[in-house]
Scaffold this motif. Structure first.
Motif, PDB file in Angstrom:
ATOM      1  N   PHE A   1       0.825  -1.206   0.000  1.00  0.00           N
ATOM      2  CA  PHE A   1       0.000   0.000   0.000  1.00  0.00           C
ATOM      3  C   PHE A   1       0.864   1.262   0.000  1.00  0.00           C
ATOM      4  O   PHE A   1       0.589   2.207  -0.734  1.00  0.00           O
ATOM      5  CB  PHE A   1      -0.946   0.008   1.209  1.00  0.00           C
ATOM      6  N   GLN A   2       1.913   1.279   0.816  1.00  0.00           N
ATOM      7  CA  GLN A   2       2.783   2.454   0.871  1.00  0.00           C
ATOM      8  C   GLN A   2       3.501   2.677  -0.460  1.00  0.00           C
ATOM      9  O   GLN A   2       3.663   3.817  -0.896  1.00  0.00           O
ATOM     10  CB  GLN A   2       3.820   2.318   2.003  1.00  0.00           C
ATOM     11  N   ILE A   3       3.913   1.603  -1.112  1.00  0.00           N
ATOM     12  CA  ILE A   3       4.576   1.731  -2.413  1.00  0.00           C
ATOM     13  C   ILE A   3       3.611   2.301  -3.449  1.00  0.00           C
ATOM     14  O   ILE A   3       3.968   3.208  -4.212  1.00  0.00           O
ATOM     15  CB  ILE A   3       5.137   0.366  -2.866  1.00  0.00           C
ATOM     16  N   GLN A   4       2.384   1.794  -3.463  1.00  0.00           N
ATOM     17  CA  GLN A   4       1.379   2.312  -4.393  1.00  0.00           C
ATOM     18  C   GLN A   4       1.069   3.774  -4.108  1.00  0.00           C
ATOM     19  O   GLN A   4       0.909   4.583  -5.032  1.00  0.00           O
ATOM     20  CB  GLN A   4       0.105   1.479  -4.314  1.00  0.00           C
ATOM     21  N   LEU A   5       1.012   4.131  -2.831  1.00  0.00           N
ATOM     22  CA  LEU A   5       0.740   5.517  -2.454  1.00  0.00           C
ATOM     23  C   LEU A   5       1.865   6.444  -2.912  1.00  0.00           C
ATOM     24  O   LEU A   5       1.609   7.539  -3.423  1.00  0.00           O
ATOM     25  CB  LEU A   5       0.555   5.610  -0.937  1.00  0.00           C
ATOM     26  N   ILE A   6       3.109   5.994  -2.772  1.00  0.00           N
ATOM     27  CA  ILE A   6       4.242   6.791  -3.241  1.00  0.00           C
ATOM     28  C   ILE A   6       4.179   6.985  -4.750  1.00  0.00           C
ATOM     29  O   ILE A   6       4.422   8.088  -5.257  1.00  0.00           O
ATOM     30  CB  ILE A   6       5.580   6.138  -2.821  1.00  0.00           C
ATOM     31  N   TYR A   7       3.850   5.919  -5.484  1.00  0.00           N
ATOM     32  CA  TYR A   7       3.708   6.042  -6.941  1.00  0.00           C
ATOM     33  C   TYR A   7       2.654   7.089  -7.295  1.00  0.00           C
ATOM     34  O   TYR A   7       2.859   7.926  -8.175  1.00  0.00           O
ATOM     35  CB  TYR A   7       3.311   4.705  -7.566  1.00  0.00           C
ATOM     36  N   ILE A   8       1.523   7.055  -6.621  1.00  0.00           N
ATOM     37  CA  ILE A   8       0.436   7.982  -6.916  1.00  0.00           C
ATOM     38  C   ILE A   8       0.828   9.410  -6.565  1.00  0.00           C
ATOM     39  O   ILE A   8       0.635  10.333  -7.365  1.00  0.00           O
ATOM     40  CB  ILE A   8      -0.848   7.552  -6.179  1.00  0.00           C
ATOM     41  N   LEU A   9       1.404   9.605  -5.372  1.00  0.00           N
ATOM     42  CA  LEU A   9       1.775  10.960  -4.954  1.00  0.00           C
ATOM     43  C   LEU A   9       2.900  11.542  -5.811  1.00  0.00           C
ATOM     44  O   LEU A   9       2.860  12.725  -6.175  1.00  0.00           O
ATOM     45  CB  LEU A   9       2.171  10.959  -3.474  1.00  0.00           C
ATOM     46  N   LEU A  10       3.878  10.722  -6.157  1.00  0.00           N
ATOM     47  CA  LEU A  10       4.935  11.199  -7.054  1.00  0.00           C
ATOM     48  C   LEU A  10       4.384  11.524  -8.437  1.00  0.00           C
ATOM     49  O   LEU A  10       4.805  12.502  -9.064  1.00  0.00           O
ATOM     50  CB  LEU A  10       6.048  10.155  -7.168  1.00  0.00           C
ATOM     51  N   SER A  11       3.458  10.712  -8.906  1.00  0.00           N
ATOM     52  CA  SER A  11       2.846  10.970 -10.209  1.00  0.00           C
ATOM     53  C   SER A  11       2.111  12.304 -10.206  1.00  0.00           C
ATOM     54  O   SER A  11       2.212  13.082 -11.151  1.00  0.00           O
ATOM     55  CB  SER A  11       1.867   9.859 -10.572  1.00  0.00           C
ATOM     56  N   ILE A  12       1.378  12.575  -9.140  1.00  0.00           N
ATOM     57  CA  ILE A  12       0.643  13.837  -9.049  1.00  0.00           C
ATOM     58  C   ILE A  12       1.612  15.013  -8.970  1.00  0.00           C
ATOM     59  O   ILE A  12       1.436  16.023  -9.667  1.00  0.00           O
ATOM     60  CB  ILE A  12      -0.318  13.814  -7.845  1.00  0.00           C
TER      61      ILE A  12
END
Length: 80
Positions: A44-55
């Motif tokens: 979950f944390q890895i997916q969240l980092i991907y999303i936040l970095l993408s934004i």
């Protein structure tokens, strides 16, 4: 009435640009192996980092492109 159409069109272009560049950034980030930076089982944390970095990155790139476009439209006023 034309000013409202222009503002609406600018808003639509900005929204599309942000979503497009966030998507492109998310796709590009998939090439990195960030899983090695995190502890095992932290999906979950890895997916969240991907999303936040993408934004963050996508919005920055989109703002840059929109700024350059706006400034290039204003260049003719320099010569009037």
């Amino acid at each position: 009435m034309e000013i409202y159409n222009s503002l609406g069109m600018d808003a639509a272009i900005s929204i599309f640009s942000h979503i497009f560049f966030i998507g492109v950034t998310f796709y590009a980030l998939q090439a990195f192996r960030m899983e090695q930076l995190f502890k095992k089982g932290r999906t979950f944390q890895i997916q969240l980092i991907y999303i936040l970095l993408s934004i963050a990155i996508g919005s920055s790139v989109s703002n840059f492109i929109l700024d350059i476009t706006g400034w290039s439209r204003q260049l003719p006023y320099l010569f009037t």
